[in-house]
Design an enzyme around this catalytic site. Structure first.
Site, PDB file in Angstrom:
ATOM      1  N   CYS A   1      -4.344   4.925   3.195  1.00 40.58           N
ATOM      2  CA  CYS A   1      -4.206   6.368   3.334  1.00 40.58           C
ATOM      3  C   CYS A   1      -2.993   6.852   2.527  1.00 40.58           C
ATOM      4  O   CYS A   1      -2.171   6.035   2.116  1.00 40.58           O
ATOM      5  CB  CYS A   1      -4.040   6.727   4.804  1.00 40.58           C
ATOM      6  SG  CYS A   1      -2.709   5.840   5.616  1.00 40.58           S
TER       7      CYS A   1
ATOM      8  N   CYS B   1       0.313   5.462   3.576  1.00 39.28           N
ATOM      9  CA  CYS B   1       0.536   4.051   3.263  1.00 39.28           C
ATOM     10  C   CYS B   1       0.977   3.912   1.812  1.00 39.28           C
ATOM     11  O   CYS B   1       1.826   3.087   1.487  1.00 39.28           O
ATOM     12  CB  CYS B   1      -0.742   3.237   3.483  1.00 39.28           C
ATOM     13  SG  CYS B   1      -1.548   3.574   5.041  1.00 39.28           S
TER      14      CYS B   1
END
Lengths: 324, 78
Positions: free
Chosen positions: B12, B15
């Site tokens: 995501c 991240c």
């Protein structure tokens, strides 16, 4: 509360840039500046408050609470409320799901959390507050929590455990390895920089959507005639609610971008209940979310999950239209 | 001794920004460390985290669910 902002928008557009207050362009620009700033301020404020709540009630602590307390049926409601206050990131839904079932929390209660978490999120709340006011926002939040409670409870009745992926079933078998939750002892002052930074990051990440959404909304205001939807789409026919919801389910739109557009629909004659149902289906259910959940559930379970939530949203759409 | 840094996350945006922060800190301060991205959900679940991204240094979870600042990462690595 936002009078000063209106004065600023008036001053900027009419005095500094010298657009006439009686021209279409002038009023549209004024509206755009006022709305964008108002929403960004609300957004930062709400995200910041949620940041404070989250640092004191992290997800591990909430899970621990659900695990330890006997709640006599209220666990669905609590799980749903916890889902509303935790920030939602679609990529966290799978680890959350596993973490819950691993900790021995019933599948239905886990679903309550999973339904409400994207449905009621800080960005959507701020946008709603800015565009529809306090009353509509309260209805949206309360019904979102309620919907998660009912949806999870219903799904819990279905005995869906056999429909989980094999590796998740394996985890379920040895759910003894419970993670101990350790409290953080940092003071508020120590946490503050991180909360502010987090809030700022969220505002930055949705900034573009807010601006595009409001720009589209502002443009539509001028071009869509009054009562357009009543005239051509049968504004309050019985089938508008299910239609709006079914269109919205596969769509994945950022709450920040979709609310200003919905606001125009409402201004042009779509009932508020239909609009809230549309909004819930857009942010609550989406194809990307289904793809992620595929890792922990069978397609059949995803279909049941989406089906139940869709029906709940349609039902609440009707309910709002009757009540409002 | 070389440190082993693992970044847990399914890819995501958060991240990715965590990975960028870690890489910057490691290269700017010439820290002897290997960075590994763990993207497989079953691997991630072995660490018992519920929110991603999470930062694991020498098999200890140090940060979960948020993107740390550079100073914070530097303090953790020293």
């Amino acid at each position: 509360m936002f009078d000063w902002l209106q004065h600023f928008a008036d001053w900027l557009i009419y005095s500094v840039f010298e657009f006439g207050a009686e021209t279409h362009l002038g009023t549209a620009l004024n509206f755009f500046v006022f709305d964008t700033l108002k929403i960004l301020i609300l957004l930062f404020f709400i995200v910041f408050i949620m940041g404070i709540v989250n640092t004191y009630f992290p997800i591990e602590r909430l899970k621990d609470y659900l695990n330890r307390k006997k709640l006599y049926g209220l666990e669905y409601l609590f799980s749903s409320i916890f889902g509303a206050i935790t920030p939602f990131c679609s990529c966290s839904s799978v680890p959350l799901f596993i973490g819950f079932v691993q900790g021995g929390i019933p599948l239905g209660v886990t679903f309550s959390f999973l339904i409400t978490s994207p449905l009621v999120n800080e960005v959507a709340v701020a946008m709603f507050l800015g565009m529809f006011g306090v009353k509509a926002t309260l209805i949206y939040v309360v019904s979102g929590v309620f919907l998660g409670t009912i949806g999870g409870w219903l799904l819990g009745k279905f005995k869906l455990e056999p429909l989980l992926s094999d590796w998740v079933k394996k985890i379920l078998k040895n759910k003894t390895q419970n993670l101990e939750y350790e409290d953080e002892n940092r003071t508020f002052k120590q946490r503050l920089p991180e909360i502010t930074r987090g809030a700022w990051d969220i505002v930055k990440s949705v900034l573009l959507y807010v601006i595009i959404g409001i720009a589209i909304g502002a443009a539509m205001h001028g071009y869509v005639p009054e009562n357009f939807f009543n005239q051509y789409l049968g504004g309050d026919e019985w089938w508008t609610v299910p239609l709006a919801v079914l269109i919205a389910v596969p769509m994945y739109a950022n709450a920040a971008g979709i609310v200003p557009v919905i606001q125009v629909f409402v201004a042009k004659g779509v009932p508020l209940g239909t609009a809230i149902a549309f909004m819930m289906a857009t942010v609550g259910l989406s194809i990307p979310e289904a793809t992620l959940l595929k890792k922990v559930m069978s397609l059949k379970l995803i279909a049941i999950f989406f089906g139940v939530v869709t029906l709940c949203i349609i039902f609440s759409g009707y309910l709002f239209n009757i009540l409002l | 001794m070389s440190k082993v840094i693992k970044i847990l996350g399914t890819g995501c945006p958060k991240c990715q920004s965590m990975t960028a922060v870690i890489k910057d800190v490691v290269s700017e301060n010439k820290i002897d460390a290997t960075i590994e991205k763990v993207e497989d959900i079953m691997e991630i679940m072995k660490f018992n985290v519920m929110t991603t991204p999470a930062l694991v240094i020498d098999n200890v979870i140090t940060i979960k669910g948020r993107v740390p600042s550079k100073d914070e990462v530097l303090a953790l690595l020293n």
